[in-house]
Design a protein around this motif. Structure first.
Motif, PDB file in Angstrom:
ATOM      1  N   LEU A 195       0.646  -1.130   0.028  1.00 31.04           N
ATOM      2  CA  LEU A 195      -0.002  -0.017  -0.049  1.00 31.04           C
ATOM      3  C   LEU A 195       1.017   1.214  -0.105  1.00 31.04           C
ATOM      4  CD1 LEU A 195      -2.835   0.975  -0.071  1.00 31.04           C
ATOM      5  CD2 LEU A 195      -2.950   1.014   2.384  1.00 31.04           C
ATOM      6  N   PRO A 196       1.774   1.244   0.846  1.00 28.69           N
ATOM      7  CA  PRO A 196       2.715   2.640   0.828  1.00 28.69           C
ATOM      8  C   PRO A 196       3.442   2.754  -0.236  1.00 28.69           C
ATOM      9  CG  PRO A 196       2.830   1.769   3.153  1.00 28.69           C
ATOM     10  CD  PRO A 196       2.069   0.661   2.226  1.00 28.69           C
ATOM     11  N   GLY A 197       4.080   1.535  -0.605  1.00 25.87           N
ATOM     12  CA  GLY A 197       4.864   1.602  -2.015  1.00 25.87           C
ATOM     13  C   GLY A 197       4.198   1.818  -3.226  1.00 25.87           C
ATOM     14  N   MET A 198       3.033   1.449  -3.689  1.00 26.53           N
ATOM     15  CA  MET A 198       2.356   1.714  -4.676  1.00 26.53           C
ATOM     16  C   MET A 198       1.762   3.108  -4.650  1.00 26.53           C
ATOM     17  SD  MET A 198       2.888  -0.716  -6.663  1.00 26.53           S
ATOM     18  CE  MET A 198       1.938  -0.216  -7.992  1.00 26.53           C
ATOM     19  N   SER A 199       1.161   3.710  -3.620  1.00 31.55           N
ATOM     20  CA  SER A 199       0.816   5.066  -3.004  1.00 31.55           C
ATOM     21  C   SER A 199       1.863   5.886  -3.549  1.00 31.55           C
ATOM     22  CB  SER A 199       0.471   4.964  -1.833  1.00 31.55           C
ATOM     23  OG  SER A 199      -0.438   4.236  -1.453  1.00 31.55           O
ATOM     24  N   SER A 200       3.075   5.539  -3.164  1.00 32.05           N
ATOM     25  CA  SER A 200       4.177   6.458  -3.147  1.00 32.05           C
ATOM     26  C   SER A 200       4.459   6.541  -4.611  1.00 32.05           C
ATOM     27  CB  SER A 200       5.525   6.027  -2.434  1.00 32.05           C
ATOM     28  OG  SER A 200       6.513   6.657  -2.716  1.00 32.05           O
ATOM     29  N   PRO A 212       1.549  17.135  -0.346  1.00 34.10           N
ATOM     30  CA  PRO A 212       2.620  17.847   0.389  1.00 34.10           C
ATOM     31  C   PRO A 212       3.918  16.832   0.295  1.00 34.10           C
ATOM     32  CG  PRO A 212       0.604  17.799   1.599  1.00 34.10           C
ATOM     33  CD  PRO A 212       0.223  16.849   0.603  1.00 34.10           C
ATOM     34  N   LEU A 213       5.056  17.522   0.087  1.00 38.22           N
ATOM     35  CA  LEU A 213       6.102  16.871  -0.105  1.00 38.22           C
ATOM     36  C   LEU A 213       6.637  15.908   1.224  1.00 38.22           C
ATOM     37  CD1 LEU A 213       9.000  16.336  -1.592  1.00 38.22           C
ATOM     38  CD2 LEU A 213       9.832  18.368  -0.327  1.00 38.22           C
ATOM     39  N   HIS A 214       6.142  16.349   2.413  1.00 38.32           N
ATOM     40  CA  HIS A 214       6.665  15.364   3.589  1.00 38.32           C
ATOM     41  C   HIS A 214       5.693  14.157   3.641  1.00 38.32           C
ATOM     42  CE1 HIS A 214       3.058  17.876   4.948  1.00 38.32           C
ATOM     43  NE2 HIS A 214       2.702  16.905   5.522  1.00 38.32           N
ATOM     44  N   THR A 215       4.231  14.259   2.858  1.00 34.08           N
ATOM     45  CA  THR A 215       3.821  13.067   2.855  1.00 34.08           C
ATOM     46  C   THR A 215       4.263  11.899   1.734  1.00 34.08           C
ATOM     47  OG1 THR A 215       1.770  14.243   3.419  1.00 34.08           O
ATOM     48  CG2 THR A 215       1.409  11.938   2.299  1.00 34.08           C
ATOM     49  N   GLN A 216       4.911  12.604   0.692  1.00 34.15           N
ATOM     50  CA  GLN A 216       5.634  11.701  -0.461  1.00 34.15           C
ATOM     51  C   GLN A 216       6.757  10.990   0.364  1.00 34.15           C
ATOM     52  OE1 GLN A 216       6.017  13.799  -4.176  1.00 34.15           O
ATOM     53  NE2 GLN A 216       4.679  15.207  -3.580  1.00 34.15           N
ATOM     54  N   VAL A 217       7.363  11.910   1.028  1.00 33.00           N
ATOM     55  CA  VAL A 217       8.485  11.056   1.572  1.00 33.00           C
ATOM     56  C   VAL A 217       8.340  10.212   2.646  1.00 33.00           C
ATOM     57  CG1 VAL A 217      10.743  11.773   3.027  1.00 33.00           C
ATOM     58  CG2 VAL A 217      10.127  13.273   1.377  1.00 33.00           C
ATOM     59  N   LEU A 218       7.193  10.427   3.429  1.00 34.56           N
ATOM     60  CA  LEU A 218       6.865   9.421   4.368  1.00 34.56           C
ATOM     61  C   LEU A 218       6.206   8.176   3.841  1.00 34.56           C
ATOM     62  CD1 LEU A 218       6.171   8.865   7.316  1.00 34.56           C
ATOM     63  CD2 LEU A 218       3.912   9.925   7.290  1.00 34.56           C
ATOM     64  N   LEU A 219       5.474   8.279   2.854  1.00 32.35           N
ATOM     65  CA  LEU A 219       5.291   7.018   1.900  1.00 32.35           C
ATOM     66  C   LEU A 219       6.336   6.247   1.341  1.00 32.35           C
ATOM     67  CD1 LEU A 219       2.196   8.368   0.071  1.00 32.35           C
ATOM     68  CD2 LEU A 219       1.993   6.716   1.882  1.00 32.35           C
ATOM     69  N   ALA A 220       7.430   7.124   1.167  1.00 36.47           N
ATOM     70  CA  ALA A 220       8.613   6.297   0.402  1.00 36.47           C
ATOM     71  C   ALA A 220       9.187   5.657   1.399  1.00 36.47           C
ATOM     72  CB  ALA A 220       9.275   7.272  -0.420  1.00 36.47           C
ATOM     73  N   ASP A 221       9.293   6.268   2.571  1.00 40.43           N
ATOM     74  CA  ASP A 221      10.145   5.559   3.786  1.00 40.43           C
ATOM     75  C   ASP A 221       9.316   4.555   4.390  1.00 40.43           C
ATOM     76  OD1 ASP A 221      12.019   7.572   3.391  1.00 40.43           O
ATOM     77  OD2 ASP A 221      11.527   8.590   4.953  1.00 40.43           O
ATOM     78  N   LEU A 222       8.016   4.509   4.573  1.00 43.01           N
ATOM     79  CA  LEU A 222       7.434   3.493   5.067  1.00 43.01           C
ATOM     80  C   LEU A 222       7.496   2.057   4.450  1.00 43.01           C
ATOM     81  CD1 LEU A 222       3.720   5.023   6.139  1.00 43.01           C
ATOM     82  CD2 LEU A 222       5.637   4.213   7.840  1.00 43.01           C
ATOM     83  N   TYR A 223       7.452   2.161   3.386  1.00 39.47           N
ATOM     84  CA  TYR A 223       7.675   0.785   2.573  1.00 39.47           C
ATOM     85  C   TYR A 223       9.045   0.112   2.862  1.00 39.47           C
ATOM     86  CZ  TYR A 223       9.320   1.942  -1.744  1.00 39.47           C
ATOM     87  OH  TYR A 223      10.060   2.201  -3.102  1.00 39.47           O
TER      88      TYR A 223
END
Length: 257
Positions: A195-200, A212-223
């Motif tokens: 989910l975070p990987g594909m969302s990212s 927002p950029l911080h949301t993009q970074v968080l998604l990329a880090d989570l997976y």
């Protein structure tokens, strides 16, 4: 199962060690510098590991399907040769998919900003820094990821649907509970990975101006961080033989000392 767990552990080590040390250095010292070659090496290992893990999760779902739905045929279907071929195919697929992408991106001219707005060298973030049009590499990334992840997720879902049908047909409540607990843990880890990987990926491709950029970074880090953290617990401690060995470790140390 143990072969798949072994490969999964190795992939998780590569994935985490490619990102976490540099990420901690950025957070602790504020030093975010990285060389050109190191950036592309990190990107190659990170994205190759994620592609390999996707295939491994599918293989492990198939392993659970055979074990629960066709237990009498397990040893005939999943022979050591078949397991070896599956693992080699998964690893080669990840390497072959990532190699052209790294080559395409590394040959782009970078003459502007050198600041990657991520905590690691994420492909889409690095591609935005190129002076030439990064569309071919971005399009390749989107298509190849969709081709790999789409069928994998579909087959994983189909495997667990068949598993659930078989579980609910069991007469023993304990057997049902054990199977559901095991499968529930596996599904939880898969959701946290996919989910975070594909969302990212799709946010970076479609919603980069609205999210927002911080949301993009968080998604990329989570997976990249959460699955390697949880996999040893879900697939390791929940495995009976591994759990017994871990519980006996303090006693062994006590006897040795």
């Amino acid at each position: 199962m143990y072969c798949f767990l072994c490969i999964l552990a190795a992939v998780d080590i590569v994935m985490a060690s490619s990102v976490v040390p540099k990420m901690l250095k950025i957070f602790c010292s504020g030093n975010g510098s990285i060389s050109f070659n190191a950036c592309f090496t990190q990107m190659y290992f990170v994205h190759s590991a994620t592609a390999i893990e996707t295939g491994l999760l599918l293989a492990m779902a198939f392993d659970r399907y055979v074990a629960i739905c066709k237990p009498l045929h397990y040893k005939r279907i999943l022979t050591p040769k078949v397991v070896l071929i599956m693992n080699m195919t998964i690893v080669l697929e990840g390497i072959m998919v990532m190699t052209p992408l790294s080559w395409m991106l590394s040959h782009l001219p970078f003459c502007g900003s050198s600041v990657v707005p991520h905590s690691y060298c994420e492909h889409m973030a690095v591609a935005k820094l190129a002076c030439a049009d990064p569309m071919p590499s971005n399009l390749y990334s989107l298509i190849s990821t969709s081709i790999i992840v789409g069928p994998d997720v579909t087959f994983i879902a189909a495997s667990y649907i068949l598993i659930l049908r078989a579980v609910f047909n069991l007469s023993s409540k304990n057997a049902q509970k054990k199977a559901l607990t095991t499968c529930g843990s596996h599904v939880g880890v898969m959701v946290l990975f996919f989910l975070p990987g594909m969302s990212s990926l799709y946010v970076a491709w479609l919603g980069q101006d609205t999210v927002p950029l911080h949301t993009q970074v968080l998604l990329a880090d989570l997976y990249l961080v959460i699955p390697p953290t949880l996999n040893p617990i879900i697939y390791g401690i929940r495995t009976k033989e591994i759990r017994k060995k871990i519980w006996n470790l303090p006693m062994v140390f006590y006897q040795v000392s």
